[in-house]
Design an enzyme around this catalytic site. Structure first.
Site: not given
Ligand code: FE2
Length: 419
Positions: A63, A65, A158, A216, A219, A315
Protein backbone atom coordinates in the site's frame (compact mmCIF):
# COMPACT_ATOMS: atom_id res chain seq x y z
CA UNK A 1 31.11 -32.39 -14.44
CA UNK A 2 29.78 -29.47 -12.43
CA UNK A 3 26.77 -27.47 -13.59
CA UNK A 4 27.24 -23.89 -14.79
CA UNK A 5 24.64 -21.34 -13.64
CA UNK A 6 24.15 -17.68 -14.48
CA UNK A 7 24.30 -16.81 -10.80
CA UNK A 8 25.21 -18.84 -7.76
CA UNK A 9 24.62 -17.83 -4.15
CA UNK A 10 26.68 -19.76 -1.63
CA UNK A 11 26.04 -20.23 2.09
CA UNK A 12 22.50 -18.88 2.33
CA UNK A 13 20.42 -19.01 5.48
CA UNK A 14 17.25 -19.26 3.41
CA UNK A 15 13.84 -18.31 4.75
CA UNK A 16 12.06 -20.85 2.61
CA UNK A 17 8.68 -20.27 4.21
CA UNK A 18 7.51 -18.47 7.35
CA UNK A 19 8.08 -21.80 9.12
CA UNK A 20 11.31 -23.12 7.66
CA UNK A 21 14.91 -21.94 7.49
CA UNK A 22 17.49 -23.99 5.54
CA UNK A 23 21.21 -23.60 4.90
CA UNK A 24 21.61 -23.94 1.14
CA UNK A 25 23.36 -22.82 -2.03
CA UNK A 26 21.05 -21.36 -4.69
CA UNK A 27 21.62 -21.84 -8.42
CA UNK A 28 19.91 -19.40 -10.80
CA UNK A 29 19.51 -19.99 -14.52
CA UNK A 30 17.54 -18.05 -17.17
CA UNK A 31 15.81 -15.91 -14.55
CA UNK A 32 14.54 -18.86 -12.50
CA UNK A 33 15.59 -20.73 -9.38
CA UNK A 34 17.24 -23.82 -10.87
CA UNK A 35 18.69 -25.55 -7.80
CA UNK A 36 18.55 -25.46 -3.99
CA UNK A 37 20.88 -27.76 -2.10
CA UNK A 38 23.23 -27.69 0.89
CA UNK A 39 26.37 -27.75 -1.31
CA UNK A 40 25.96 -27.39 -5.06
CA UNK A 41 28.68 -28.85 -7.27
CA UNK A 42 28.51 -25.93 -9.68
CA UNK A 43 30.14 -22.81 -11.06
CA UNK A 44 28.57 -19.60 -12.36
CA UNK A 45 29.21 -16.43 -14.32
CA UNK A 46 28.65 -14.60 -11.03
CA UNK A 47 29.10 -16.18 -7.62
CA UNK A 48 28.14 -14.44 -4.35
CA UNK A 49 28.89 -15.60 -0.82
CA UNK A 50 25.94 -14.85 1.49
CA UNK A 51 28.14 -15.72 4.51
CA UNK A 52 25.29 -17.59 6.22
CA UNK A 53 23.19 -14.44 6.41
CA UNK A 54 19.45 -14.27 5.93
CA UNK A 55 18.17 -14.82 2.38
CA UNK A 56 14.50 -14.02 1.95
CA UNK A 57 11.90 -13.51 -0.72
CA UNK A 58 11.76 -9.77 -1.51
CA UNK A 59 9.71 -7.28 0.46
CA UNK A 60 6.19 -6.57 -0.76
CA UNK A 61 4.90 -3.00 -0.50
CA UNK A 62 1.16 -3.60 -0.44
CA UNK A 63 0.00 0.00 0.00
CA UNK A 64 1.64 3.19 -1.24
CA UNK A 65 0.62 6.37 -3.07
CA UNK A 66 3.35 6.83 -5.68
CA UNK A 67 1.48 9.64 -7.46
CA UNK A 68 1.97 11.96 -4.47
CA UNK A 69 5.39 10.65 -3.36
CA UNK A 70 8.27 13.16 -3.13
CA UNK A 71 6.00 16.25 -3.22
CA UNK A 72 6.45 17.28 0.41
CA UNK A 73 6.22 21.07 0.85
CA UNK A 74 4.56 21.58 -2.56
CA UNK A 75 2.85 23.99 -2.46
CA UNK A 76 3.03 24.00 1.36
CA UNK A 77 3.81 21.88 4.39
CA UNK A 78 0.99 20.11 6.27
CA UNK A 79 1.18 22.11 9.49
CA UNK A 80 -1.76 20.49 11.31
CA UNK A 81 -0.61 17.00 10.40
CA UNK A 82 -4.16 15.83 9.74
CA UNK A 83 -5.44 13.60 6.96
CA UNK A 84 -7.84 16.32 5.86
CA UNK A 85 -5.23 19.10 5.56
CA UNK A 86 -3.23 16.55 3.54
CA UNK A 87 -6.16 16.04 1.16
CA UNK A 88 -6.51 19.86 0.77
CA UNK A 89 -2.79 20.29 -0.02
CA UNK A 90 -2.90 17.41 -2.49
CA UNK A 91 -5.93 18.99 -4.18
CA UNK A 92 -3.78 22.12 -4.79
CA UNK A 93 -0.67 20.18 -5.88
CA UNK A 94 -2.51 17.95 -8.31
CA UNK A 95 -3.57 20.98 -10.39
CA UNK A 96 0.04 21.09 -11.63
CA UNK A 97 0.52 17.37 -12.28
CA UNK A 98 1.93 16.25 -15.59
CA UNK A 99 2.37 12.70 -16.81
CA UNK A 100 6.15 13.05 -16.75
CA UNK A 101 6.10 14.56 -13.23
CA UNK A 102 4.11 11.59 -11.88
CA UNK A 103 6.11 8.99 -13.79
CA UNK A 104 9.53 10.31 -12.74
CA UNK A 105 8.64 10.67 -9.05
CA UNK A 106 7.14 7.19 -9.08
CA UNK A 107 10.27 5.69 -10.66
CA UNK A 108 12.54 7.57 -8.20
CA UNK A 109 10.53 6.18 -5.28
CA UNK A 110 10.50 2.66 -6.75
CA UNK A 111 14.30 2.83 -7.08
CA UNK A 112 14.59 3.79 -3.41
CA UNK A 113 12.34 0.86 -2.56
CA UNK A 114 14.08 -1.67 -4.80
CA UNK A 115 17.46 -0.73 -3.33
CA UNK A 116 15.97 -1.70 0.02
CA UNK A 117 14.67 -5.05 -1.18
CA UNK A 118 11.15 -4.24 -2.38
CA UNK A 119 10.29 -5.93 -5.70
CA UNK A 120 6.47 -5.98 -5.58
CA UNK A 121 4.41 -2.83 -5.08
CA UNK A 122 0.73 -1.92 -5.06
CA UNK A 123 0.20 1.82 -5.56
CA UNK A 124 -3.00 3.80 -5.47
CA UNK A 125 -3.51 6.38 -8.26
CA UNK A 126 -5.87 9.28 -7.63
CA UNK A 127 -8.58 9.14 -10.30
CA UNK A 128 -10.59 12.16 -9.13
CA UNK A 129 -9.21 14.51 -11.82
CA UNK A 130 -10.78 14.81 -15.25
CA UNK A 131 -7.57 14.10 -17.20
CA UNK A 132 -6.59 10.95 -15.20
CA UNK A 133 -2.97 12.14 -15.31
CA UNK A 134 -1.96 10.43 -12.04
CA UNK A 135 -3.24 7.10 -13.34
CA UNK A 136 -1.60 7.51 -16.72
CA UNK A 137 1.68 8.52 -15.07
CA UNK A 138 1.66 5.40 -12.91
CA UNK A 139 0.71 3.13 -15.82
CA UNK A 140 3.66 4.64 -17.75
CA UNK A 141 5.92 3.98 -14.75
CA UNK A 142 4.58 0.40 -14.52
CA UNK A 143 5.67 -0.22 -18.09
CA UNK A 144 9.05 1.50 -17.62
CA UNK A 145 10.05 -0.58 -14.58
CA UNK A 146 8.56 -3.97 -15.45
CA UNK A 147 11.96 -5.60 -16.07
CA UNK A 148 12.98 -5.13 -12.43
CA UNK A 149 9.93 -4.43 -10.24
CA UNK A 150 6.25 -5.40 -10.41
CA UNK A 151 3.80 -2.55 -9.92
CA UNK A 152 0.03 -2.94 -9.45
CA UNK A 153 -2.08 0.20 -9.83
CA UNK A 154 -5.32 0.87 -7.95
CA UNK A 155 -7.96 3.27 -9.32
CA UNK A 156 -8.39 5.34 -6.16
CA UNK A 157 -11.13 8.01 -6.07
CA UNK A 158 -9.48 10.31 -3.51
CA UNK A 159 -12.41 12.77 -3.51
CA UNK A 160 -15.09 10.04 -3.41
CA UNK A 161 -16.87 8.17 -6.22
CA UNK A 162 -19.91 10.41 -5.64
CA UNK A 163 -17.99 13.51 -4.47
CA UNK A 164 -18.53 15.24 -7.82
CA UNK A 165 -20.73 14.39 -10.84
CA UNK A 166 -17.98 13.01 -13.11
CA UNK A 167 -16.12 10.86 -10.58
CA UNK A 168 -18.14 7.68 -11.07
CA UNK A 169 -17.43 7.82 -14.82
CA UNK A 170 -13.74 8.49 -14.18
CA UNK A 171 -13.54 5.35 -12.03
CA UNK A 172 -14.86 3.23 -14.85
CA UNK A 173 -12.64 4.97 -17.39
CA UNK A 174 -9.61 4.22 -15.17
CA UNK A 175 -10.44 0.51 -15.26
CA UNK A 176 -10.79 0.62 -19.04
CA UNK A 177 -7.36 2.30 -19.23
CA UNK A 178 -5.83 -0.65 -17.36
CA UNK A 179 -5.95 -0.09 -13.59
CA UNK A 180 -5.38 -3.48 -11.94
CA UNK A 181 -7.48 -2.92 -8.83
CA UNK A 182 -10.73 -1.08 -7.92
CA UNK A 183 -10.27 1.34 -5.01
CA UNK A 184 -12.60 3.42 -2.87
CA UNK A 185 -12.91 5.75 0.11
CA UNK A 186 -16.43 5.28 1.59
CA UNK A 187 -15.73 7.25 4.80
CA UNK A 188 -14.92 10.35 2.70
CA UNK A 189 -18.09 10.23 0.58
CA UNK A 190 -20.43 13.14 1.32
CA UNK A 191 -22.97 11.07 3.26
CA UNK A 192 -23.15 7.70 4.91
CA UNK A 193 -25.62 6.61 2.20
CA UNK A 194 -23.12 7.59 -0.49
CA UNK A 195 -20.44 5.64 1.37
CA UNK A 196 -22.55 2.46 1.40
CA UNK A 197 -23.53 3.01 -2.24
CA UNK A 198 -19.85 3.43 -3.19
CA UNK A 199 -18.93 0.05 -1.68
CA UNK A 200 -21.70 -1.68 -3.67
CA UNK A 201 -20.48 0.08 -6.82
CA UNK A 202 -16.87 -1.04 -6.21
CA UNK A 203 -17.96 -4.69 -6.06
CA UNK A 204 -20.05 -4.28 -9.24
CA UNK A 205 -17.07 -2.78 -11.09
CA UNK A 206 -14.70 -5.50 -9.85
CA UNK A 207 -17.08 -8.19 -11.11
CA UNK A 208 -17.66 -6.42 -14.44
CA UNK A 209 -13.95 -5.86 -15.19
CA UNK A 210 -12.58 -8.91 -13.33
CA UNK A 211 -10.33 -6.89 -11.01
CA UNK A 212 -9.18 -7.10 -7.41
CA UNK A 213 -10.56 -4.70 -4.78
CA UNK A 214 -8.60 -2.53 -2.33
CA UNK A 215 -10.65 0.03 -0.41
CA UNK A 216 -9.42 2.81 1.86
CA UNK A 217 -11.90 1.90 4.57
CA UNK A 218 -12.74 3.80 7.76
CA UNK A 219 -9.45 5.73 7.89
CA UNK A 220 -10.78 7.99 10.62
CA UNK A 221 -10.98 7.97 14.42
CA UNK A 222 -14.81 8.09 14.28
CA UNK A 223 -16.09 4.98 16.06
CA UNK A 224 -19.31 5.33 14.02
CA UNK A 225 -17.48 4.92 10.71
CA UNK A 226 -18.65 1.40 9.90
CA UNK A 227 -18.09 0.75 6.22
CA UNK A 228 -15.94 -2.29 6.96
CA UNK A 229 -19.12 -4.23 7.77
CA UNK A 230 -20.48 -3.28 4.33
CA UNK A 231 -17.26 -4.51 2.69
CA UNK A 232 -17.37 -7.74 4.68
CA UNK A 233 -21.06 -8.32 3.82
CA UNK A 234 -20.34 -7.80 0.11
CA UNK A 235 -17.31 -10.11 0.31
CA UNK A 236 -19.41 -12.85 1.95
CA UNK A 237 -22.32 -12.51 -0.48
CA UNK A 238 -20.21 -12.25 -3.63
CA UNK A 239 -17.75 -14.97 -2.62
CA UNK A 240 -14.92 -12.60 -3.59
CA UNK A 241 -13.25 -12.88 -0.14
CA UNK A 242 -9.53 -13.20 -0.86
CA UNK A 243 -9.78 -10.82 -3.84
CA UNK A 244 -10.88 -8.06 -1.45
CA UNK A 245 -8.65 -5.86 0.71
CA UNK A 246 -9.61 -3.39 3.42
CA UNK A 247 -6.85 -0.82 3.82
CA UNK A 248 -6.21 1.29 6.94
CA UNK A 249 -9.48 0.42 8.84
CA UNK A 250 -8.20 2.65 11.66
CA UNK A 251 -11.70 3.11 13.13
CA UNK A 252 -11.54 -0.60 14.02
CA UNK A 253 -9.16 0.53 16.77
CA UNK A 254 -11.86 2.87 18.12
CA UNK A 255 -14.88 0.51 17.99
CA UNK A 256 -16.25 -0.69 21.31
CA UNK A 257 -15.39 -4.33 21.98
CA UNK A 258 -18.99 -5.56 21.73
CA UNK A 259 -19.18 -4.33 18.14
CA UNK A 260 -15.57 -5.27 17.29
CA UNK A 261 -16.03 -8.87 18.49
CA UNK A 262 -19.22 -9.21 16.43
CA UNK A 263 -17.32 -7.96 13.37
CA UNK A 264 -14.39 -10.32 14.02
CA UNK A 265 -16.97 -13.14 14.02
CA UNK A 266 -18.33 -12.05 10.63
CA UNK A 267 -14.77 -11.90 9.32
CA UNK A 268 -14.32 -15.61 10.05
CA UNK A 269 -16.79 -16.25 7.21
CA UNK A 270 -14.60 -14.61 4.56
CA UNK A 271 -10.94 -14.23 3.62
CA UNK A 272 -10.79 -10.44 3.29
CA UNK A 273 -7.20 -9.10 3.46
CA UNK A 274 -6.22 -6.24 5.75
CA UNK A 275 -3.47 -3.68 5.26
CA UNK A 276 -2.29 -1.55 8.16
CA UNK A 277 -0.08 1.47 7.61
CA UNK A 278 1.42 2.08 11.05
CA UNK A 279 3.99 4.77 10.10
CA UNK A 280 1.33 7.04 8.71
CA UNK A 281 -1.61 6.28 10.98
CA UNK A 282 0.36 6.70 14.22
CA UNK A 283 1.07 10.25 13.02
CA UNK A 284 -2.22 11.14 11.25
CA UNK A 285 -4.75 9.73 13.70
CA UNK A 286 -5.59 10.90 17.20
CA UNK A 287 -5.12 14.53 16.14
CA UNK A 288 -8.50 15.60 17.54
CA UNK A 289 -7.97 13.74 20.83
CA UNK A 290 -6.72 15.40 23.98
CA UNK A 291 -5.58 12.69 26.40
CA UNK A 292 -5.69 9.73 26.45
CA UNK A 293 -4.67 9.91 22.79
CA UNK A 294 -5.57 6.97 20.53
CA UNK A 295 -2.97 5.12 18.49
CA UNK A 296 -5.28 5.13 15.47
CA UNK A 297 -4.15 1.82 14.03
CA UNK A 298 -6.40 -1.12 13.24
CA UNK A 299 -6.53 -4.26 15.42
CA UNK A 300 -3.51 -5.92 13.80
CA UNK A 301 -2.79 -8.36 16.61
CA UNK A 302 -6.38 -9.62 16.93
CA UNK A 303 -6.83 -9.96 13.17
CA UNK A 304 -3.52 -11.87 12.91
CA UNK A 305 -4.43 -14.07 15.89
CA UNK A 306 -7.64 -15.18 14.27
CA UNK A 307 -5.91 -15.98 11.00
CA UNK A 308 -6.92 -13.07 8.76
CA UNK A 309 -4.29 -12.15 6.19
CA UNK A 310 -2.71 -8.90 7.42
CA UNK A 311 0.01 -7.06 5.53
CA UNK A 312 1.71 -3.72 6.12
CA UNK A 313 2.21 -0.72 3.86
CA UNK A 314 4.43 2.36 3.91
CA UNK A 315 1.50 4.38 2.47
CA UNK A 316 3.37 7.64 1.90
CA UNK A 317 6.92 8.76 1.20
CA UNK A 318 7.50 12.50 1.59
CA UNK A 319 4.05 13.72 0.60
CA UNK A 320 1.28 15.95 2.04
CA UNK A 321 0.32 13.27 4.61
CA UNK A 322 3.78 12.15 5.74
CA UNK A 323 6.90 14.24 5.32
CA UNK A 324 9.31 11.44 6.26
CA UNK A 325 10.18 7.97 4.99
CA UNK A 326 12.58 6.29 2.59
CA UNK A 327 10.41 3.37 1.43
CA UNK A 328 12.10 0.91 3.81
CA UNK A 329 9.69 -1.91 4.74
CA UNK A 330 11.73 -2.76 7.84
CA UNK A 331 10.83 0.72 9.18
CA UNK A 332 7.19 -0.22 8.62
CA UNK A 333 7.54 -3.61 10.33
CA UNK A 334 9.41 -2.02 13.24
CA UNK A 335 6.66 0.57 13.72
CA UNK A 336 4.04 -2.21 13.68
CA UNK A 337 5.95 -4.06 16.41
CA UNK A 338 5.77 -0.92 18.55
CA UNK A 339 2.34 0.52 17.81
CA UNK A 340 0.51 -2.82 17.70
CA UNK A 341 2.48 -4.20 20.67
CA UNK A 342 3.67 -7.18 18.64
CA UNK A 343 6.72 -7.78 20.84
CA UNK A 344 6.50 -11.56 21.46
CA UNK A 345 9.01 -13.59 19.44
CA UNK A 346 6.30 -15.10 17.18
CA UNK A 347 4.72 -11.64 16.87
CA UNK A 348 7.96 -9.98 15.71
CA UNK A 349 8.44 -12.73 13.13
CA UNK A 350 4.81 -12.21 12.06
CA UNK A 351 5.53 -8.51 11.40
CA UNK A 352 8.31 -9.60 9.02
CA UNK A 353 5.86 -11.99 7.31
CA UNK A 354 3.44 -9.05 6.92
CA UNK A 355 5.94 -7.26 4.64
CA UNK A 356 6.74 -10.44 2.66
CA UNK A 357 4.42 -13.48 2.28
CA UNK A 358 1.24 -11.81 3.54
CA UNK A 359 1.73 -8.92 1.12
CA UNK A 360 2.19 -11.43 -1.71
CA UNK A 361 -1.13 -13.02 -0.74
CA UNK A 362 -2.86 -9.61 -0.77
CA UNK A 363 -1.44 -8.83 -4.22
CA UNK A 364 -2.43 -12.31 -5.52
CA UNK A 365 1.11 -13.02 -6.69
CA UNK A 366 1.69 -16.08 -4.50
CA UNK A 367 2.20 -18.50 -7.40
CA UNK A 368 5.39 -16.70 -8.48
CA UNK A 369 6.50 -15.64 -4.99
CA UNK A 370 9.02 -17.42 -2.77
CA UNK A 371 12.43 -18.99 -3.29
CA UNK A 372 11.50 -22.37 -4.81
CA UNK A 373 12.81 -24.34 -7.78
CA UNK A 374 11.08 -23.24 -10.97
CA UNK A 375 9.88 -19.88 -9.62
CA UNK A 376 11.23 -16.52 -10.87
CA UNK A 377 14.51 -15.75 -9.09
CA UNK A 378 13.51 -12.81 -6.93
CA UNK A 379 15.29 -12.69 -3.58
CA UNK A 380 17.24 -10.52 -1.17
CA UNK A 381 20.30 -11.06 1.04
CA UNK A 382 20.11 -9.19 4.32
CA UNK A 383 22.88 -8.17 6.73
CA UNK A 384 21.01 -10.08 9.46
CA UNK A 385 20.83 -13.50 11.09
CA UNK A 386 17.07 -13.82 11.31
CA UNK A 387 13.78 -11.88 11.09
CA UNK A 388 14.10 -10.43 14.58
CA UNK A 389 17.64 -9.21 13.87
CA UNK A 390 16.49 -7.72 10.53
CA UNK A 391 13.70 -5.70 12.17
CA UNK A 392 15.62 -4.70 15.29
CA UNK A 393 18.56 -3.23 13.36
CA UNK A 394 16.55 -2.38 10.25
CA UNK A 395 19.27 -4.34 8.51
CA UNK A 396 20.88 -3.27 5.25
CA UNK A 397 19.76 -5.31 2.24
CA UNK A 398 23.16 -6.43 0.89
CA UNK A 399 21.99 -7.77 -2.47
CA UNK A 400 18.75 -7.57 -4.43
CA UNK A 401 18.26 -10.18 -7.16
CA UNK A 402 15.40 -9.44 -9.54
CA UNK A 403 14.29 -11.89 -12.21
CA UNK A 404 17.61 -13.68 -11.95
CA UNK A 405 19.76 -10.56 -12.25
CA UNK A 406 21.80 -8.84 -9.54
CA UNK A 407 19.99 -5.49 -9.46
CA UNK A 408 21.66 -3.61 -6.62
CA UNK A 409 24.16 -4.15 -3.81
CA UNK A 410 24.66 -2.03 -0.70
CA UNK A 411 27.44 -2.11 1.86
CA UNK A 412 26.34 -1.86 5.50
CA UNK A 413 27.66 1.19 7.35
CA UNK A 414 31.14 0.58 8.80
CA UNK A 415 31.76 1.71 12.37
CA UNK A 416 35.31 2.92 13.02
CA UNK A 417 35.91 3.07 16.75
CA UNK A 418 38.43 5.89 17.32
CA UNK A 419 38.77 5.95 21.12
FE1 FE2 B 1 -3.53 5.09 1.76
Amino acid sequence: MSTVYDLLLRHCCLLRSPHSVETVDIGIQAGKIAALAPQLDATAALELDAQYQLVSPPFVESHIHLDSALTVGEPRWNQSGTLFEGIEIWRERKQTLSLEDVKQRAISTLKQQAAQGVLFVRSHADVSEANLIALQGLLAAQEAVKEWITLQVVAFPQDGIYGSPQNAELMEEALKLGADVVGGIPHYELTQEDGVKSVHRIFELAAKYDRLIDIHCDEIDDDQSRFLEVVVANAIRSGMGSRVTASHTTAFGSYNNAYAFKLLGFLRRTAVNFIANPLINITLQGRTDTYPKRRGVTRVKELWQQGQNVSLGHDCVQDPWYSLGTGNMLDVASMAVHVCQMTGTAEIDACYDMVTWNGAKTLHIEDDYGVEIGKPANLIVLDAHDRYDAIRRRATVRHVISQGRLLVSTLPPQVEWQG
